[in-house]
Design an enzyme around this catalytic site. Structure first.
Site, mmCIF file in Angstrom:
data_model
loop_
_atom_site.group_PDB
_atom_site.id
_atom_site.type_symbol
_atom_site.label_atom_id
_atom_site.label_comp_id
_atom_site.label_asym_id
_atom_site.label_seq_id
_atom_site.Cartn_x
_atom_site.Cartn_y
_atom_site.Cartn_z
ATOM 1 N N ASN A 228 0.864 -1.188 0.000
ATOM 2 C CA ASN A 228 0.000 0.000 0.000
ATOM 3 C C ASN A 228 0.894 1.230 0.000
ATOM 4 O OD1 ASN A 228 -1.829 2.042 0.488
ATOM 5 N ND2 ASN A 228 -2.218 1.446 2.628
ATOM 6 N N LYS B 257 0.087 4.326 -0.232
ATOM 7 C CA LYS B 257 -0.526 5.532 0.376
ATOM 8 C C LYS B 257 -0.290 6.734 -0.546
ATOM 9 C CE LYS B 257 0.308 3.412 4.795
ATOM 10 N NZ LYS B 257 0.286 3.520 6.222
ATOM 11 N N HIS C 120 -9.267 1.191 5.383
ATOM 12 C CA HIS C 120 -7.947 1.340 6.011
ATOM 13 C C HIS C 120 -8.084 2.248 7.235
ATOM 14 C CE1 HIS C 120 -3.789 2.528 6.658
ATOM 15 N NE2 HIS C 120 -3.452 1.443 5.974
ATOM 16 N N GLU D 127 -6.431 4.610 8.272
ATOM 17 C CA GLU D 127 -6.256 6.048 7.982
ATOM 18 C C GLU D 127 -7.542 6.638 7.407
ATOM 19 O OE1 GLU D 127 -2.652 5.606 5.724
ATOM 20 O OE2 GLU D 127 -1.640 5.015 7.567
ATOM 21 N N GLU E 84 -5.169 -5.181 10.738
ATOM 22 C CA GLU E 84 -4.128 -4.165 10.885
ATOM 23 C C GLU E 84 -4.332 -3.432 12.212
ATOM 24 O OE1 GLU E 84 -2.315 -3.024 6.907
ATOM 25 O OE2 GLU E 84 -4.012 -1.689 7.175
ATOM 26 N N GLY F 21 2.742 1.892 10.724
ATOM 27 C CA GLY F 21 3.691 2.993 10.556
ATOM 28 C C GLY F 21 4.429 3.361 11.839
ATOM 29 N N SER G 242 3.689 -2.516 10.208
ATOM 30 C CA SER G 242 5.147 -2.526 10.328
ATOM 31 C C SER G 242 5.780 -3.857 9.914
ATOM 32 C CB SER G 242 5.573 -2.118 11.741
ATOM 33 O OG SER G 242 5.129 -0.800 12.022
HETATM 34 C C1 PEP Z 1 -0.589 0.020 6.129
HETATM 35 O O1 PEP Z 1 -0.672 1.217 5.956
HETATM 36 O O2 PEP Z 1 -1.492 -0.736 5.704
HETATM 37 C C2 PEP Z 1 0.566 -0.490 6.862
HETATM 38 C C3 PEP Z 1 0.511 -1.699 7.319
HETATM 39 O O3 PEP Z 1 1.626 0.375 6.992
HETATM 40 P P1 PEP Z 1 3.086 0.007 7.612
HETATM 41 O O4 PEP Z 1 3.517 -1.286 6.986
HETATM 42 O O5 PEP Z 1 3.951 1.158 7.243
HETATM 43 O O6 PEP Z 1 2.896 -0.141 9.078
#
Ligand code: PEP
Length: 252
Positions: A9, A11, A95, A97, A167, A173, A213
């Site tokens: 992803n 973003k 998501h 976000e 998630e 992040g 992460s």
């Molecule tokens: C995401 O945004 O779906 C995500 C898992 O980000 P990151 O891997 O940077 O934690």
């Protein structure tokens, strides 16, 4: 046996030129078809160009969002049909976000999921608890509510086209990954919930991805868990070398 999925992803990262550079290198690196299903989710502006570049390659495309209506006066929004026509097979929905920064609630997320299915897209439904919800012992309630509302009244045919991404918001992040055991506990809970609602066959076949992460350092232990079928990766998917390592996690 569910085919593993590695999804990146991006973003709000990468211009069209940067996306072309990434996609060309990825295509070259994946000359032999990889074991996992490989998905990248560039920003809307790069979807069509990247789709053309990756035509005939094993890499699939996802959009990062869509609007819940088919068309109309929704300035700035993108429809399911537009996304599919641009070359996507998948779309990320809900998501964290989108939930926290753009106020998307479960009901709207459900409408987006239905719109995605009607447009012939495979939705990747993201769910997960915040740190506060986990610390207050509400993780299971939150995850089950997001599943119940997000997947409300789907048919068995619909559910067979849905992927779920667990998630935990506190791991996105932040560099703080859920331990394999923590992630497996929730993945099992999700599969059991699907089994209770849609039957054990659907539960065995649904892809449940972990996101938060994920890096080449921790993916192997995560992917060893029986209920983790893949990874949805943010930060570590932006660099081709690191993404290629993630795709080839079986050889790390
Ligand atoms: C995401 O945004 O779906 C995500 C898992 O980000 P990151 O891997 O940077 O934690």
């Amino acid at each position: 046996m569910v085919r593993p999925v590695i999804a990146g992803n991006w973003k709000m990262n990468k211009t069209v030129a940067e996306a072309i550079d990434f996609a060309s290198r990825l295509r070259n690196a994946l000359a032999a078809p990889p074991e996992p299903e490989v998905i990248i989710a560039p920003p809307f502006t790069a979807l069509h160009t990247v789709a053309e570049l990756l035509r005939g390659s094993p890499v699939c495309l996802a959009a990062q969002n869509l609007h819940e209506s088919e068309k109309g006066a929704f300035t700035g929004e993108i429809s399911g049909e537009m996304i599919r026509e641009a070359g996507c097979a998948y779309v990320i929905i809900g998501h964290s976000e989108r939930r926290t920064l753009f106020g998307e609630g479960d009901e709207r997320i459900h409408r987006k999921l239905r719109t995605a299915l009607s447009a012939g897209l495979k939705p990747i439904l993201c769910i997960g608890e915040t740190l506060q919800e986990r610390e207050e012992g509400r993780m299971q309630n939150v995850v089950e509510r997001q599943l119940k509302e997000g997947l409300n009244n789907l048919t068995a045919g619909d559910i067979s086209r849905v992927l779920v991404a667990y998630e935990p918001v506190w791991a996105i992040g932040t560099g703080r990954t859920a331990t394999p055991a923590q992630a497996e506990e929730v993945h099992r809970l999700i599969r059991e919930w699907i089994a209770g609602r849609y039957g054990s066959e659907q539960a065995a076949e649904i892809s449940i991805l972990y996101g938060g992460s994920v890096t080449p350092k921790n993916i192997v232990d995560l992917m060893r868990q029986p209920d983790i079928n893949g990874a949805l990766v943010g930060g570590a998917s932006l660099d081709v070398a690191s993404f290629v390592q993630l795709v080839g996690y079986q050889t790390i």
